[in-house]
Enzyme design. Structure first.
Site, PDB file in Angstrom:
ATOM      1  N   GLY A  34      48.527  46.407  28.328  1.00 31.01           N
ATOM      2  CA  GLY A  34      48.313  47.679  28.842  1.00 31.01           C
ATOM      3  C   GLY A  34      48.249  48.101  30.449  1.00 31.01           C
ATOM      4  O   GLY A  34      48.423  49.047  30.911  1.00 31.01           O
ATOM      5  N   LEU A  35      47.780  46.764  30.823  1.00 28.60           N
ATOM      6  CA  LEU A  35      47.394  46.873  32.496  1.00 28.60           C
ATOM      7  C   LEU A  35      48.568  45.988  33.033  1.00 28.60           C
ATOM      8  O   LEU A  35      48.392  45.880  34.352  1.00 28.60           O
ATOM      9  CB  LEU A  35      46.080  46.532  32.529  1.00 28.60           C
ATOM     10  CG  LEU A  35      45.043  47.090  32.113  1.00 28.60           C
ATOM     11  CD1 LEU A  35      43.705  46.398  32.263  1.00 28.60           C
ATOM     12  CD2 LEU A  35      44.965  48.639  32.271  1.00 28.60           C
ATOM     13  N   GLY A  36      49.672  45.731  32.491  1.00 31.19           N
ATOM     14  CA  GLY A  36      50.600  45.180  33.311  1.00 31.19           C
ATOM     15  C   GLY A  36      50.408  43.839  33.565  1.00 31.19           C
ATOM     16  O   GLY A  36      50.850  43.612  34.846  1.00 31.19           O
ATOM     17  N   SER A  67      51.189  40.823  32.396  1.00 28.10           N
ATOM     18  CA  SER A  67      52.366  39.995  32.725  1.00 28.10           C
ATOM     19  C   SER A  67      53.203  40.183  33.956  1.00 28.10           C
ATOM     20  O   SER A  67      53.396  39.316  34.375  1.00 28.10           O
ATOM     21  CB  SER A  67      53.126  39.926  31.249  1.00 28.10           C
ATOM     22  OG  SER A  67      53.873  41.229  31.069  1.00 28.10           O
ATOM     23  N   ALA A  68      53.542  41.331  33.995  1.00 25.46           N
ATOM     24  CA  ALA A  68      54.208  41.649  35.441  1.00 25.46           C
ATOM     25  C   ALA A  68      53.450  41.214  36.646  1.00 25.46           C
ATOM     26  O   ALA A  68      54.112  40.596  37.440  1.00 25.46           O
ATOM     27  CB  ALA A  68      54.621  43.205  35.506  1.00 25.46           C
ATOM     28  N   ASP A  72      56.433  47.999  35.011  1.00 21.06           N
ATOM     29  CA  ASP A  72      55.422  47.068  35.394  1.00 21.06           C
ATOM     30  C   ASP A  72      55.481  46.328  36.357  1.00 21.06           C
ATOM     31  O   ASP A  72      55.084  46.440  37.505  1.00 21.06           O
ATOM     32  CB  ASP A  72      55.071  46.266  34.063  1.00 21.06           C
ATOM     33  CG  ASP A  72      54.576  46.924  32.970  1.00 21.06           C
ATOM     34  OD1 ASP A  72      54.688  48.163  33.017  1.00 21.06           O
ATOM     35  OD2 ASP A  72      53.936  46.443  32.088  1.00 21.06           O
TER      36      ASP A  72
HETATM   37  O1  PMV Z   1      51.618  47.045  27.668  1.00 22.84           O
HETATM   38  P1  PMV Z   1      52.208  46.872  29.233  1.00 22.84           P
HETATM   39  O2  PMV Z   1      51.105  46.763  30.067  1.00 22.84           O
HETATM   40  O3  PMV Z   1      52.891  45.657  29.064  1.00 22.84           O
HETATM   41  O4  PMV Z   1      53.274  48.035  29.086  1.00 22.84           O
HETATM   42  C1  PMV Z   1      54.327  48.185  28.472  1.00 22.84           C
HETATM   43  C2  PMV Z   1      55.044  49.421  28.950  1.00 22.84           C
HETATM   44  C3  PMV Z   1      56.167  49.815  27.964  1.00 22.84           C
HETATM   45  O5  PMV Z   1      56.767  51.014  28.362  1.00 22.84           O
HETATM   46  C4  PMV Z   1      55.790  49.921  26.378  1.00 22.84           C
HETATM   47  C5  PMV Z   1      57.356  48.782  27.973  1.00 22.84           C
HETATM   48  C6  PMV Z   1      58.319  48.523  29.070  1.00 22.84           C
HETATM   49  O6  PMV Z   1      58.819  47.723  29.075  1.00 22.84           O
HETATM   50  O7  PMV Z   1      58.181  49.877  29.867  1.00 22.84           O
END
Ligand code: PMV
Length: 296
Positions: free
Chosen positions: A87-89, A91-92, A134
Site C-alpha cells: 500500500g505504500l509503494g 516495491s516501486a 507508484d
Molecule cells: O499496493 P501498492 O502500494 O503496490 O499500490 C497499488 C496501486 C494499484 O492501483 C492497486 C495498482 C497499480 O498498479 O496502480
C-alpha cells in the site's frame, strides 16, 4: 558500496481504477527505500525490512539490469524507513532506488524519465500489470495526477495535507488484488464501468479540492473513495475498523490506500495536533502507523 534512494507514496484517490485508465492522485511521502549494491558473482538480495518476497525481488533486479542493458551481477541490500507492508509503494520505491544505485555505480547521468522507465520494468516483477503510478510518484515526489495512457502532471497542493498512515498488519500481494479486480470486471463489465465512471468523477473533484486546499471536501471524497473500494471487494474488516477509529478520533476522511486486502489506510487530519490524536487512537486499537505531511 553504492547507494540509491526511492520514496514511498500514498494514493489519495483512484487506486485500482487507475489500472483501467481512470486518473489517480498520489502523494509522495518522506519514508524511503535505500538500496546498497556491490558487485557479486551472482545476484543476491538481503533486506532489513520484514515482509519482502526475495523471489519477486530477485526477479525485479534481473528485470532492471536487463532494461538498463547491464551485464554484471550484484549483492543488493534493502534498508530505509519505508514499511514493506503493501500500500505504500515499497516495491516501486525499491526499483527506483535500485536504478539510481546502478546509475551511480556506472556513473550514468540518467534523466528522471529514464529512471522512471527502468523502474517500471522492475515493477512488473511485483505487479504483473502495474499502472505505473507508484514508480512515477517514487521518482518525482510531491502530489501528482497520473493517467496510465497519458502520463502524469504535478499538482498544486493548496494546504499542507496532514496524513496518518495506519497499517493493518495484513499484507496481500498487489498482484493478487489487481487480479481479483480484473475477475470482478470480467464477471460484470457494465457494473465495473459504472464504478469506473464514479471513480473518474471523484478524482476530478479531488483534483480541484487538493489544489484549492478544501480539506473538508478532500476528506469527504476520501470516505466516498473508501466505499467504492469496498464495492469492488478490496477492503477487509481491519481496513473498515481503522477508517472508523480514525473518523471517530476526528479525521476529516479516511480510506484504504494502495492494493488493499489489508495493507494500509490513510486518514486526513485538519492539523498536526489532530494527526497525533488520530494516530494515538489507531495505536490504542492495536494498529501501527505514522504521521506524514505532504505539500509543506
Ligand atoms: O499496493 P501498492 O502500494 O503496490 O499500490 C497499488 C496501486 C494499484 O492501483 C492497486 C495498482 C497499480 O498498479 O496502480
Amino acid at each position: 558500496m553504492t547507494t540509491g534512494i526511492g520514496y514511498g507514496k500514498v494514493i489519495l484517490f483512484g487506486e485500482h481504477f487507475v489500472v483501467y485508465g481512470i486518473p489517480a492522485i498520489a502523494l509522495g511521502i518522506a519514508n524511503k527505500a535505500i538500496v546498497e549494491i556491490k558487485k557479486a558473482p551472482q545476484n543476491e538480495f538481503v533486506s532489513d525490512m520484514p515482509g519482502t518476497i526475495p523471489e519477486y525481488t530477485l526477479r525485479a533486479i534481473d528485470f532492471v539490469l536487463k532494461a538498463m542493458n547491464l551485464k554484471d551481477k550484484f549483492h543488493v541490500h534493502l534498508k530505509g524507513d519505508l514499511p514493506t507492508v503493501g500500500g505504500l509503494g515499497s516495491s516501486a520505491a525499491f526499483c527506483v532506488a535500485l536504478v539510481r544505485a546502478f546509475a551511480s555505480y556506472y556513473d550514468l547521468s540518467l534523466r528522471d524519465k529514464q529512471v522512471n522507465d527502468y523502474a517500471y520494468e522492475g515493477e512488473k516483477a511485483f505487479h504483473g500489470n502495474p499502472s505505473g503510478v507508484d514508480n512515477t510518484v517514487a521518482v518525482y515526489g510531491g502530489a501528482i495526477k497520473f493517467i496510465r495512457t497519458k502520463g502524469f502532471e504535478k499538482l498544486k497542493v493548496g494546504t499542507p495535507l496532514h496524513i496518518v498512515v495506519a497499517m493493518t498488519g495484513i499484507s496481500s500481494p498487489t498482484a493478487k488484488m489487481v487480479e481479483e479486480v480484473r475477475k470482478l470486471k470480467e464477471d460484470d463489465e457494465d457494473e465495473f464501468r459504472a464504478f469506473c465512471d464514479e471513480a473518474g468523477e471523484l478524482v476530478k473533484k479531488g483534483e480541484k479540492v487538493v489544489s484549492s486546499g478544501d480539506l473538508v471536501e478532500i476528506g469527504r471524497l476520501m470516505n466516498e473513495n473508501h466505499k467504492l473500494l469496498g464495492a469492488i471487494g478490496v477492503t477487509i474488516e481491519k481496513n473498515d475498523i481503522i477508517v472508523k477509529v480514525a473518523l471517530d478520533a476526528g479525521a476529516l476522511g479516511a480510506k484504504l490506500t494502495g492494493g488493499g486486502g489489508g495493507g494500509c489506510c490513510i486518514a486526513l487530519a485538519k492539523d498536526e495536533k489532530s494527526a497525533n490524536t488520530i494516530l494515538l487512537a489507531i495505536k490504542k486499537t492495536g494498529f501501527d502507523g505514522f504521521c506524514t505531511t505532504v505539500g509543506l
